[in-house]
Design an enzyme around this catalytic site. Structure first.
Site, PDB file in Angstrom:
ATOM      1  CB  ALA A   1      -0.925  -0.011   1.209  1.00 60.30           C
TER       2      ALA A   1
ATOM      3  CE  LYS B   1       7.376  -1.547  13.122  1.00 62.46           C
ATOM      4  NZ  LYS B   1       6.422  -1.649  14.205  1.00 62.46           N
TER       5      LYS B   1
ATOM      6  CB  THR C   1       3.553  -6.644   1.278  1.00 66.16           C
ATOM      7  OG1 THR C   1       2.516  -5.721   1.559  1.00 66.16           O
ATOM      8  CG2 THR C   1       3.584  -6.968  -0.202  1.00 66.16           C
TER       9      THR C   1
ATOM     10  CE1 TYR D   1       8.801 -13.015   6.423  1.00 71.56           C
ATOM     11  CE2 TYR D   1       8.007 -10.791   6.831  1.00 71.56           C
ATOM     12  CZ  TYR D   1       9.012 -11.726   6.881  1.00 71.56           C
ATOM     13  OH  TYR D   1      10.246 -11.389   7.385  1.00 71.56           O
ATOM     14  CB  ALA D   2       1.297 -11.854   1.010  1.00 69.50           C
TER      15      ALA D   2
ATOM     16  N   GLY E   1      -0.333 -16.598  -0.459  1.00 74.82           N
ATOM     17  CA  GLY E   1      -1.441 -17.023  -1.317  1.00 74.82           C
ATOM     18  C   GLY E   1      -1.481 -16.294  -2.635  1.00 74.82           C
TER      19      GLY E   1
ATOM     20  CG  HIS F   1      -4.291 -17.980   7.938  1.00 76.66           C
ATOM     21  ND1 HIS F   1      -4.170 -19.341   7.809  1.00 76.66           N
ATOM     22  CD2 HIS F   1      -4.284 -17.479   6.684  1.00 76.66           C
ATOM     23  CE1 HIS F   1      -4.088 -19.644   6.518  1.00 76.66           C
ATOM     24  NE2 HIS F   1      -4.161 -18.529   5.812  1.00 76.66           N
TER      25      HIS F   1
ATOM     26  CG  HIS G   1      -3.820 -13.880   8.557  1.00 76.70           C
ATOM     27  ND1 HIS G   1      -2.506 -14.123   8.218  1.00 76.70           N
ATOM     28  CD2 HIS G   1      -4.491 -13.790   7.377  1.00 76.70           C
ATOM     29  CE1 HIS G   1      -2.392 -14.186   6.905  1.00 76.70           C
ATOM     30  NE2 HIS G   1      -3.573 -13.969   6.368  1.00 76.70           N
TER      31      HIS G   1
ATOM     32  CD  GLU H   1      -3.402  -6.057   8.370  1.00 80.16           C
ATOM     33  OE1 GLU H   1      -2.459  -6.438   7.652  1.00 80.16           O
ATOM     34  OE2 GLU H   1      -3.763  -6.653   9.401  1.00 80.16           O
TER      35      GLU H   1
ATOM     36  NE  ARG I   1      -7.531 -10.197   4.825  1.00 78.61           N
ATOM     37  CZ  ARG I   1      -6.725 -11.072   4.238  1.00 78.61           C
ATOM     38  NH1 ARG I   1      -6.520 -11.020   2.943  1.00 78.61           N
ATOM     39  NH2 ARG I   1      -6.102 -11.972   4.947  1.00 78.61           N
TER      40      ARG I   1
ATOM     41  CB  SER J   1      -5.181  -7.769   2.353  1.00 76.66           C
ATOM     42  OG  SER J   1      -4.533  -8.996   2.246  1.00 76.66           O
TER      43      SER J   1
HETATM   44  C1  SIN Z   1      -2.962 -17.372   2.592  1.00 76.93           C
HETATM   45  O1  SIN Z   1      -2.159 -17.602   1.701  1.00 76.93           O
HETATM   46  O2  SIN Z   1      -3.620 -18.236   3.149  1.00 76.93           O
HETATM   47  C2  SIN Z   1      -3.144 -15.960   3.027  1.00 76.93           C
HETATM   48  C3  SIN Z   1      -3.958 -15.259   2.061  1.00 76.93           C
HETATM   49  C4  SIN Z   1      -4.612 -14.097   2.707  1.00 76.93           C
HETATM   50  O3  SIN Z   1      -4.651 -14.010   3.921  1.00 76.93           O
HETATM   51  O4  SIN Z   1      -5.146 -13.271   1.974  1.00 76.93           O
END
Ligand code: SIN
Length: 533
Positions: free
Chosen positions: A19, A39, A48, A50-51, A53, A248, A355, A379, A390, A395
């Site tokens: 973002a 920081k 971001t 570590y995202a 999915g 999560h 999460h 976020e 969500r 996100s």
């Molecule tokens: C995940 O990969 O399970 C996370 C995806 C998300 O929280 O949008």
């Protein structure tokens, strides 16, 4: 003039996940001078990064109306319809233009000519673009590379935002009390020199991410403590929906794994949840089984763990995989193997983890908060897209869209005139006798905050638990405030002050809302039954 007295820029952006980076890129392209602060000592370090999915787009036989329906169903119907409309109708275009054309992100393909769309819970189509299981990492790296090419962008690592600079609050001139409150930048601590710089900006964008790390178990990096919520709240901006903390369902259960996420796309590829006695159980909770909305999956796991007095359940991918596990999930495979679990041969022990915060700094369709010239994106903000829970992989897209929108709006309405001169504003006040910080005190306070939030304001809440949380946290806040006033300025002390504030914001919001809805679940009350505490 020394930096402690003031540096000036056109746009100050705090936080550099997708973002903040998207906002910085748009502002830079429009010729504005940008200071982007983080920081962390690495520019890439953010949620971001570590995202795993992916990012939602539109798949085959898919259309915005269907995506809107899924978002609202997941959000338990309390989403902001205008914000959902923006995300669903602009999303694919922005992904194509910025991520694919401009940043050249190499999304995974099912054939050389066709993008691969992943499935996640709550989505009625396969529509998630991904780069195997390290989507956020590549996106973040490409953004930072792009930003480094702009001479009008100054990237400051190792700088911790302490407080927003607001008039009249920080003004020396008492007459400014008659003017509309306004944000004009921030006090920012140089983590190395331990001096506080004053950064003046006619426009400030908070992109500080979420607050998973104020919980004992989280998928977020340790720095995700909601600094933006705390600063905006103290500055008087409107904060909403903080009770909707999404957990999560599946983070790796292992002493050393520190919340490593087992992506929802693993369930999208067929994986099933099982008790430690190897029994599947999701069919007892929701007809969509493992692909039910994630708040329901989380609660089902919590329930099964409680009933069997177990600290984890299993996620069995190997018996059900519809894909080549090593090729599709190389990072999850490699990381689990490091902890002695071969996911091509055995089930993965998993546990839910904090999460995502669906609430935040209330903003409009351009990222404008209720405080003049303070914007927020990603976020840190609450556009209302996510409602009470969500939908997976929305996100990154929300951050991308609103980052661009905020800077587009600022650029087209840009007014460089600052109503206040640096000399009107108080410099940072250092206590006369600064006490050295004892790390044991900070560590213990964090343990108290994190376990209070996990047990009393976590996945399943009760009025009693929340009231206990409020009492304990209120007491802790007094102690931390005193400590903060006397301590030598330090990023850890600032973090603790932000953290306790955020824990209280969540607890008060949860206590103030007796209606179980989405990620806010109160056991003693039926869904939709309003009772005033
Ligand atoms: C995940 O990969 O399970 C996370 C995806 C998300 O929280 O949008």
């Amino acid at each position: 003039m020394g930096e402690e007295k003031g540096i000036t820029t056109d746009v100050l952006i705090i936080g550099c996940g997708i973002a903040g980076a998207s906002a910085a890129l748009e502002a830079a392209k429009n010729g504005l001078r940008v200071i982007l602060v983080t920081k962390n000592s690495s520019l890439e370090e953010s949620n971001t990064y570590y995202a795993q999915g992916g990012i939602v787009s539109l798949g085959h036989n898919d259309y915005p109306e269907l995506l809107k329906k899924d978002i609202i169903e997941s959000g338990d119907g309390i989403n902001n319809p205008e914000a959902v409309e923006i995300l669903a109708s602009e999303g694919k275009k922005v992904v194509d233009e910025i991520l694919i054309k401009e940043l050249n992100i190499p999304f995974s393909r099912s054939t050389p000519d066709s993008l691969d769309y992943a499935q996640e819970a709550g989505h009625s189509r396969r529509r998630i673009l991904h780069i195997k299981d390290t989507t956020g990492k590549t996106i973040e790296e490409r953004f930072i590379t792009a930003l480094k090419k702009f001479s009008n962008v100054k990237l400051l690592t190792d700088h911790t935002a302490v407080d927003l600079l607001t008039v009249p609050h920080h003004s020396k001139n008492p007459v400014s009390f008659y003017k509309e409150p306004q944000c004009i930048g921030a006090y920012v601590l140089d983590n190395q020199t331990k001096k506080v710089k004053v950064i003046f900006a006619p426009y400030t964008i908070l992109a500080t991410g979420g607050c998973g790390a104020i919980y004992l178990y989280t998928s977020n990096p340790r720095g995700a403590i909601g600094d933006g919520y705390a600063m905006a709240y103290r500055a008087g901006a409107r904060i909403v929906n903080m009770e909707y903390i999404q957990f999560h369902p599946t983070s790796l259960f292992h002493r050393d794994a520190d919340g490593f996420l087992i992506s929802e796309t693993v369930r999208g590829e067929g994986a099933r949840l099982k008790t430690r006695k190897e029994q599947t159980f999701m069919e007892n909770y929701n007809e969509k089984k493992e692909l039910a909305p994630r708040d329901e999956v989380t609660r089902a796991i919590y329930e099964e763990m409680t009933n069997s007095n177990s600290r984890y359940v299993y996620l069995d991918l190997v018996s059900y995989a519809k894909c080549d596990i090593k090729k599709r999930f190389p990072n999850i495979y490699k990381t689990c193997l490091k902890y002695g679990i071969d996911i091509t041969k055995e089930s993965i022990p998993v546990v839910p983890a904090a999460h995502y915060c669906c609430g935040g700094i209330m903003v409009d369709e351009w990222g404008r908060s209720s405080l003049k010239n303070l914007y927020s994106v990603g976020e840190a903000s609450c556009t209302g897209v996510h409602g009470a829970n969500r939908l997976a992989s929305t996100s990154l897209l929300e951050g991308l869209i609103w980052g661009k929108r905020a800077s587009k709006y600022i650029s087209s309405h840009f007014d460089p005139a600052m109503p206040y001169k640096p000399s009107d504003i108080h410099e940072w006040y250092y206590p006369e006798k600064e006490e050295e910080v004892d790390p044991a005190l900070i560590n213990q306070d964090w343990i108290s905050i994190r376990s209070t939030m996990w047990y009393y304001a976590g996945i399943i809440r009760t009025q009693k638990r929340l009231e206990r949380a409020k009492a304990d946290l209120d007491y802790l806040r007094h102690r931390i405030e005193k400590f903060y006033k006397e301590a030598r300025m330090d990023a850890n002390v600032v973090g603790l002050k932000h953290g306790i504030q955020v824990a209280l914001l969540i607890t008060y919001a949860a206590l103030g809302n007796p209606v179980s809805c989405g990620a806010h679940y109160i056991k003693d009350y039926e869904r939709g039954q309003a009772t005033i505490f």
